[in-house]
Design an enzyme around this catalytic site. Structure first.
Site, short mmCIF file in Angstrom:
data_model
loop_
_atom_site.label_atom_id
_atom_site.label_comp_id
_atom_site.label_asym_id
_atom_site.label_seq_id
_atom_site.Cartn_x
_atom_site.Cartn_y
_atom_site.Cartn_z
N SER A 150 -3.22 35.72 46.88
CA SER A 150 -3.30 36.90 47.49
C SER A 150 -4.49 36.93 48.57
CB SER A 150 -3.70 38.12 46.25
OG SER A 150 -3.99 39.45 47.05
N TYR A 163 -8.49 41.69 39.95
CA TYR A 163 -7.21 41.34 40.50
C TYR A 163 -7.71 40.24 41.61
CZ TYR A 163 -2.97 40.74 43.37
OH TYR A 163 -1.75 40.25 43.90
#
Length: 268
Positions: A150, A163
């Site tokens: 990401s 995350y």
């Protein structure tokens, strides 16, 4: 004359790929894109529903997708699936790590369970699959691993500490693995998506707010989040195309790299 490098649509003919998190979103798009280019894809997820639908749709074409339930947090299950792939297909040529979860909260409110669960899937899951795949690939002297991480791995995000940290760890793990096994002819790269139109992205949008996509594109100074210069949210296929390129022989001299596919959102 330069050596010929295969191009699509059949550039992965004769190769077997394992895609984790293939039940929906980016994972499903990656599995479909690889199968469309000739790969035999083993599509895995811990829920059978999405991968069964994916395989059923492929049966209407000449594409080959085999569904297999697998939880990346279970090292025994991972080892078994990869051993079965090698037994049934002769080799595992490509691994694409897509499986991931998102738990959002300010750090002060983040629970131990949220932190542990996020790392179990996003980081330790990548370790389990990559370790097992790399052992086979290095023994045969070829292969490719792509981890879908990401852009949050490279830029701080409010409310996304678990995350972002898990994706940063998975990114550096993939690069370190790639360095260790490069001399064996195995390449390891990372694709770092930004905001992509998936169920995970839509879960972040306030219910009933049709303005949510525009707000994501515009950015939010209150949360120190830049907008998306290209003016659009990615489709899963945009990410899949980047994965396909890095997995292909067109990228045969590319390893240890991190490709951001975020419309310029991180200004990198």
């Amino acid at each position: 004359m330069p050596e010929h490098i295969p191009q699509e649509p059949g550039e992965f003919a004769g190769r077997t790929a394992l895609v984790t998190g293939a039940g929906q979103g980016i994972g499903a798009a990656v599995a479909t894109a690889l199968a469309a280019r000739g790969a035999h894809v083993v599509a895995t997820d811990r829920d059978a529903h999405g991968i069964d639908e994916l395989a059923a749709a492929a049966r209407d074409t000449s594409h080959r997708i085999t569904p297999r339930v697998m939880d990346v947090t279970d090292p025994t299950a991972v080892t078994t699936v990869i051993a079965d792939i090698v037994r049934d297909h002769g080799a595992l040529d490509l691994l694409v790590n897509v499986a991931g979860i998102l738990r959002t909260a300010p750090v002060a409110e983040l629970t131990d369970a949220d932190w542990a669960d996020t790392f179990a899937v996003n980081t330790t899951g990548v370790f389990h699959t990559s370790r097992a795949a790399a052992a086979h690939m290095t023994a045969r002297g070829s292969g490719c691993i792509v981890t879908v991480a990401s852009n949050a791995a490279g830029i701080p995000r409010t409310g996304m500490a678990a995350y972002a940290a898990s994706k940063a760890a998975a990114t550096m793990f993939t690069k370190c693995l790639g360095l260790e096994i490069a001399r064996s002819g195995v390449r390891c790269n990372v694709v770092a998506p930004g905001s992509t139109d998936t169920a995970m992205q839509r879960a972040l949008w306030p219910e009933g707010q049709s303005e949510a996509p525009a707000a994501v594109i515009a950015g939010d100074p209150e949360t120190y989040r830049t907008g998306i210069p290209l003016g659009r949210i990615a489709d899963p296929q945009d990410i899949a195309e980047a994965v396909v390129f890095l997995a292909s022989d067109r990228a045969r001299h590319i390893t240890l790299q991190e490709l951001y596919v975020d419309g310029g959102a991180t200004l990198r």
